[in-house]
Motif scaffolding. Structure first.
Motif, PDB file in Angstrom:
ATOM      1  N   LEU A   1       0.842  -1.205   0.000  1.00  0.00           N
ATOM      2  CA  LEU A   1       0.000   0.000   0.000  1.00  0.00           C
ATOM      3  C   LEU A   1       0.875   1.253   0.000  1.00  0.00           C
ATOM      4  N   LYS A   2       1.962   1.207   0.774  1.00  0.00           N
ATOM      5  CA  LYS A   2       2.881   2.358   0.791  1.00  0.00           C
ATOM      6  C   LYS A   2       3.505   2.546  -0.584  1.00  0.00           C
ATOM      7  N   PHE A   3       3.890   1.449  -1.236  1.00  0.00           N
ATOM      8  CA  PHE A   3       4.475   1.543  -2.578  1.00  0.00           C
ATOM      9  C   PHE A   3       3.471   2.201  -3.543  1.00  0.00           C
ATOM     10  N   ILE A   4       2.181   1.830  -3.419  1.00  0.00           N
ATOM     11  CA  ILE A   4       1.164   2.394  -4.318  1.00  0.00           C
ATOM     12  C   ILE A   4       1.035   3.902  -4.075  1.00  0.00           C
ATOM     13  N   THR A   5       1.012   4.299  -2.802  1.00  0.00           N
ATOM     14  CA  THR A   5       0.912   5.730  -2.480  1.00  0.00           C
ATOM     15  C   THR A   5       2.106   6.486  -3.048  1.00  0.00           C
ATOM     16  N   VAL A   6       3.290   5.921  -2.860  1.00  0.00           N
ATOM     17  CA  VAL A   6       4.512   6.579  -3.358  1.00  0.00           C
ATOM     18  C   VAL A   6       4.480   6.668  -4.891  1.00  0.00           C
ATOM     19  N   ALA A   7       4.012   5.597  -5.533  1.00  0.00           N
ATOM     20  CA  ALA A   7       3.938   5.602  -7.006  1.00  0.00           C
ATOM     21  C   ALA A   7       2.984   6.701  -7.469  1.00  0.00           C
ATOM     22  N   ALA A   8       1.822   6.812  -6.811  1.00  0.00           N
ATOM     23  CA  ALA A   8       0.838   7.828  -7.222  1.00  0.00           C
ATOM     24  C   ALA A   8       1.428   9.230  -7.067  1.00  0.00           C
ATOM     25  N   GLN A   9       2.188   9.436  -5.976  1.00  0.00           N
ATOM     26  CA  GLN A   9       2.814  10.755  -5.779  1.00  0.00           C
ATOM     27  C   GLN A   9       3.884  11.024  -6.830  1.00  0.00           C
ATOM     28  N   ALA A  10       4.590   9.987  -7.213  1.00  0.00           N
ATOM     29  CA  ALA A  10       5.742  10.169  -8.103  1.00  0.00           C
ATOM     30  C   ALA A  10       5.335  10.339  -9.568  1.00  0.00           C
ATOM     31  N   LEU A  11       4.084   9.982  -9.880  1.00  0.00           N
ATOM     32  CA  LEU A  11       3.658  10.046 -11.292  1.00  0.00           C
ATOM     33  C   LEU A  11       3.178  11.440 -11.680  1.00  0.00           C
ATOM     34  N   ARG A  12       3.457  11.807 -12.931  1.00  0.00           N
ATOM     35  CA  ARG A  12       2.887  13.043 -13.463  1.00  0.00           C
ATOM     36  C   ARG A  12       1.371  12.902 -13.545  1.00  0.00           C
ATOM     37  N   THR A  13       0.690  14.010 -13.770  1.00  0.00           N
ATOM     38  CA  THR A  13      -0.781  13.946 -13.819  1.00  0.00           C
ATOM     39  C   THR A  13      -1.260  13.079 -14.974  1.00  0.00           C
ATOM     40  N   THR A  14      -0.409  12.904 -15.961  1.00  0.00           N
ATOM     41  CA  THR A  14      -0.796  12.060 -17.099  1.00  0.00           C
ATOM     42  C   THR A  14      -0.201  10.651 -17.000  1.00  0.00           C
ATOM     43  N   GLY A  15       0.434  10.363 -15.865  1.00  0.00           N
ATOM     44  CA  GLY A  15       1.204   9.115 -15.783  1.00  0.00           C
ATOM     45  C   GLY A  15       0.348   7.892 -15.483  1.00  0.00           C
ATOM     46  N   ASP A  16       0.992   6.725 -15.551  1.00  0.00           N
ATOM     47  CA  ASP A  16       0.273   5.508 -15.189  1.00  0.00           C
ATOM     48  C   ASP A  16       1.165   4.500 -14.465  1.00  0.00           C
ATOM     49  N   LEU A  17       0.471   3.604 -13.769  1.00  0.00           N
ATOM     50  CA  LEU A  17       1.135   2.586 -12.954  1.00  0.00           C
ATOM     51  C   LEU A  17       0.838   1.209 -13.511  1.00  0.00           C
ATOM     52  N   TRP A  18       1.868   0.397 -13.626  1.00  0.00           N
ATOM     53  CA  TRP A  18       1.701  -1.020 -13.982  1.00  0.00           C
ATOM     54  C   TRP A  18       2.183  -1.845 -12.803  1.00  0.00           C
ATOM     55  N   LEU A  19       1.265  -2.653 -12.277  1.00  0.00           N
ATOM     56  CA  LEU A  19       1.541  -3.335 -11.020  1.00  0.00           C
ATOM     57  C   LEU A  19       1.153  -4.810 -11.119  1.00  0.00           C
ATOM     58  N   VAL A  20       1.985  -5.679 -10.546  1.00  0.00           N
ATOM     59  CA  VAL A  20       1.547  -7.068 -10.386  1.00  0.00           C
ATOM     60  C   VAL A  20       1.554  -7.383  -8.901  1.00  0.00           C
ATOM     61  N   ALA A  21       0.590  -8.192  -8.462  1.00  0.00           N
ATOM     62  CA  ALA A  21       0.511  -8.521  -7.038  1.00  0.00           C
ATOM     63  C   ALA A  21      -0.091  -9.904  -6.883  1.00  0.00           C
ATOM     64  N   ASN A  22       0.186 -10.518  -5.746  1.00  0.00           N
ATOM     65  CA  ASN A  22      -0.506 -11.766  -5.404  1.00  0.00           C
ATOM     66  C   ASN A  22      -2.001 -11.455  -5.328  1.00  0.00           C
ATOM     67  N   LYS A  23      -2.778 -12.392  -5.820  1.00  0.00           N
ATOM     68  CA  LYS A  23      -4.200 -12.119  -6.012  1.00  0.00           C
ATOM     69  C   LYS A  23      -4.921 -11.739  -4.717  1.00  0.00           C
ATOM     70  N   HIS A  24      -4.471 -12.314  -3.590  1.00  0.00           N
ATOM     71  CA  HIS A  24      -5.214 -12.067  -2.347  1.00  0.00           C
ATOM     72  C   HIS A  24      -4.911 -10.701  -1.731  1.00  0.00           C
ATOM     73  N   LEU A  25      -3.941  -9.969  -2.260  1.00  0.00           N
ATOM     74  CA  LEU A  25      -3.543  -8.727  -1.582  1.00  0.00           C
ATOM     75  C   LEU A  25      -4.556  -7.608  -1.837  1.00  0.00           C
ATOM     76  N   PRO A  26      -4.946  -6.907  -0.777  1.00  0.00           N
ATOM     77  CA  PRO A  26      -6.091  -5.979  -0.845  1.00  0.00           C
ATOM     78  C   PRO A  26      -5.670  -4.571  -1.288  1.00  0.00           C
TER      79      PRO A  26
END
Ligand code: SAM
Length: 352
Positions: A285-310
């Motif tokens: 969750l912290k990584f996701i928050t940091v990624a959102a902060q680090a991205l430009r307003t037009t940016g995007d995130l590509w993420l893989v995770a274990n299926k059960h992770l909320p």
């Protein structure tokens, strides 16, 4: 934490551990503890894990990534991987002065008893104390330790080529000698149009970055962030062999502390979900928050995770659109697109 507490319990209660008299003390894989203050002026701390290194600095201790010299007393808090623990024993042996003592503390669940037996195989007599679900064990007389076995252990933990020579890696790193199933799934779905300024968060030895550099010719800059310093040289070698003009920046960093604001067009990651011994979904969750902060307003995130992770609730908060790109029995690939400035302004107006 248990092993650290047990280690200091042993230092406090076992008179044969020469913590008062040793003139040079080395703490390998050191972690912050108030007890270090008592011998701070005789102490060298070695730490390659950035969050622990940062905590040492915060507690007023200096640290190095690679200690040198000879020490009368070496304290060791190994990590959990077998070859890495054995190579720590071999390294401690090289750094011990004549007559010096190695004191190791290990959680029982990390094979403490077995590792104590291994140390006894090379060192002969080993003393033990059990406390806080951990074992603390110590040995002296390094001159008589079995050097052939120690050489094997040292080689067993060394950086080497893996996966048919394709990559450099080292025992102790995440999935050190294989490609993670989740990361492989992510690379199947990353579009080759990824370009501009890109970040790989938790890059390890560089599997995702290798893919990005080879397949995405529009990348201008690539920043690889990783907390484990042992991965940095592997990542440098792995990406250095790729025949593209982009040279990634390889950064020793605790990602949870942030990686800047609005600077990247794309972030790619397979975030961690373990902190030491324990599963910890808040890390992702912290990584996701940091990624959102680090991205430009037009940016995007590509993420893989274990299926059960909320992760979905936070992803919906932090991104304008999220889509499930792929799903297997164990993993999910998610694409998050940041809100554009326009949608933010429209939203603000409609709220008025
Ligand atoms: C699931 S692995 C993914 C590794 C690599 N990207 C791959 O796909 O094979 C997560 C990585 O994040 C790193 N990591 C864990 N906590 C971190 C932190 N706080 N800051 C930076 N990296 C971290 C781990 O050392 C590990 O290499």
């Amino acid at each position: 934490m248990h092993a650290l507490t047990a280690l200091f319990h042993a230092l406090d209660t076992q008179p044969e551990i020469p913590v008062e008299t040793a003139s040079r003390i080395l703490f390998l894989r050191a972690q912050a503890h108030p007890g270090l203050e008592a011998f701070k002026d005789r102490l060298t701390c070695e730490q390659t894990w950035k969050p622990h290194a940062d905590a040492l600095v915060e507690s007023g201790q200096r640290h190095t990534r690679q200690a040198e010299g000879k020490y009368d007393l070496i304290l060791l808090l190994p990590d959990r991987q077998r070859d890495s623990i054995l190579s720590d024993f071999a390294r401690a042996h090289e750094l011990l002065a004549e007559g010096g003592m190695l004191v190791t503390a290990l959680h029982n669940d990390w094979g403490a008893k077995r590792m104590e037996q291994h140390l006894a195989e090379v060192a002969g007599e080993v003393q033990t104390l059990s406390k806080h679900h951990s074992r603390v064990f110590w040995a002296t007389q390094p001159a008589s330790w079995k050097t052939e076995v120690l050489e094997q252990w040292k080689a067993g933990g060394a950086m080497r080529r893996v996966l048919d020579g394709r990559f450099w890696s080292q025992p102790g790193l995440f999935n050190w000698d294989r490609i993670d199933e989740g990361s492989a799934l992510l690379t199947e779905h990353l579009p080759h149009t990824i370009g501009g300024n890109v970040a790989d968060l938790g890059a390890s030895w560089g599997y995702l970055s290798d893919h990005l550099l080879r397949k995405c010719p529009n990348i201008r800059t690539l920043d690889m962030y990783e907390a484990d310093a042992r991965a940095l040289e592997c990542a440098r070698r792995n990406t250095g062999l790729i025949p593209v003009p982009v040279r990634p920046r390889i950064l020793w960093k605790d990602v949870t502390q942030g990686v800047g604001t609005a600077s990247y067009d794309h972030v790619v990651m397979n975030p961690p979900f373990h902190d030491g011994r324990d599963a910890d979904p808040t890390l992702g969750l912290k990584f996701i928050t940091v990624a959102a902060q680090a991205l430009r307003t037009t940016g995007d995130l590509w993420l893989v995770a274990n299926k059960h992770l909320p992760y979905e609730n936070l992803l919906r908060e932090a991104f304008e659109h999220i889509s499930l790109i792929a799903e297997t029995r164990s993993f999910k690939v998610i694409h998050g697109v940041k809100p554009t400035l326009v949608t933010r302004q429209v939203r603000r107006k409609s709220r008025r």
